[in-house]
Design an enzyme around this catalytic site. Sequence first.
Site, PDB file in Angstrom:
ATOM      1  CE  LYS A  79     -20.258   0.723 -14.701  1.00  0.00           C
ATOM      2  NZ  LYS A  79     -21.391   0.680 -15.657  1.00  0.00           N
TER       3      LYS A  79
ATOM      4  CG  ASP B 101     -23.353  -2.331 -17.688  1.00  0.00           C
ATOM      5  OD1 ASP B 101     -23.769  -2.317 -18.861  1.00  0.00           O
ATOM      6  OD2 ASP B 101     -23.523  -1.389 -16.882  1.00  0.00           O
TER       7      ASP B 101
ATOM      8  CD  GLU C 134     -26.543  -3.934 -16.002  1.00  0.00           C
ATOM      9  OE1 GLU C 134     -26.583  -2.715 -16.291  1.00  0.00           O
ATOM     10  OE2 GLU C 134     -26.282  -4.356 -14.865  1.00  0.00           O
TER      11      GLU C 134
ATOM     12  CG  ASP D  97     -28.648   0.505 -17.873  1.00  0.00           C
ATOM     13  OD1 ASP D  97     -29.443   1.419 -17.571  1.00  0.00           O
ATOM     14  OD2 ASP D  97     -27.502   0.442 -17.400  1.00  0.00           O
TER      15      ASP D  97
ATOM     16  CE  LYS E 165     -28.002   2.126 -14.311  1.00  0.00           C
ATOM     17  NZ  LYS E 165     -26.876   2.347 -15.243  1.00  0.00           N
TER      18      LYS E 165
END
Length: 368
Positions: free
Chosen positions: A164, A194, A220, A245, A272
Amino acid sequence: MSLRADYLKYSLHFRFEAGTSRGILTEKTSYIIRLIDDEDPSVIGYGECGPLKGLSYDDRPDFEEQLSLNCQEFNDLDLQLFSWNVSIVLNQLISPQFPSILFGFETAMLDFLAGGRRIIHETEFTNGHRTLPINGLIWMGSPEFMRQQIEDKLRDGYTTLKLKIGAIDFEQECDLLAMIRERFTPEQITLRVDANGAFSPDEAMKKLDRLATFGLHSIEQPIRAGQPDLMAELCRNSPLPIALDEELIGQMEYVHKFRLLKKIQPQFIILKPTLLGGLRHCDEWVEVAGRLNIGWWLTSALESNIGLNAIAQYTAQFKNLIPQGLGTGQLYFNNIDSPLTIEHGHLRYDPAQPWDFTQLANSSMQSR
């Protein structure tokens, strides 16, 4: 049959301060749905609703009120549940404005119909003969904290790492990527990043160019969602693959899914179920992605092992999987004990390991 629904509000506590571009996470609230037949209380179907603050479409003040209302409306139906009417009940009972409630009820119903064994899809995964490749997630934090996470994941046998980025200094993040690349080639260790929409439009391409020098698998959501023209331009010109995402959240109609992906043409999408409205909506995203030659993988959204288990079993229906984002079960010190374990960068379901709901014992189910 006298089938009724109730729910439990449950707080999951992180083992560490989990950093994202939207802030630090120390706990996560989930709502555990239970479906039970009063005439046969030995069969219980469990599902999980877990909206994420600041991200989920249904992160709103009236969420619990709506969940309570849905439970009461379900109970008032006094219905018999069959595989053929699951979608009908979901469509007519729950608003698409509450995707995590859709996911919770859907998986609770599937679990109930399968005998309340926490197995919604019988596969080689659930009988212990297949594992699912997963990425090792590196949370944001100080360079030292992120470096330690990297070392831990490499020691544990992960060959795909997801970092991240977007919260600390960009140069420090690049230094971490450089550190990995000095030791491992892209063939040895796959790297994903991400950004959670952290890049501004005027800096995005410059940062993508820089990140591409580290041989990344993908990035992402480099910019925030809701800018389809700019995102489409980035996907056309980016030197590294882009995965959508947050961009998918709120797209509940099939035709809207198709239009979005056809316009932006990303290289990947991230699915998700909690954020997208459940497994049947993931089916639609997978179908559209296949038509447009777009890759995909599934990711948990900080659910407890109840929700993670359902997502993993859904994922296990597919073959030739690239590493999935299903390694979040170890985040909490008060997670629900389950047959899910992680070994050498793979998620395993051990059918000999029982479920243990002791963690929920001190909380009472609620039904309105």
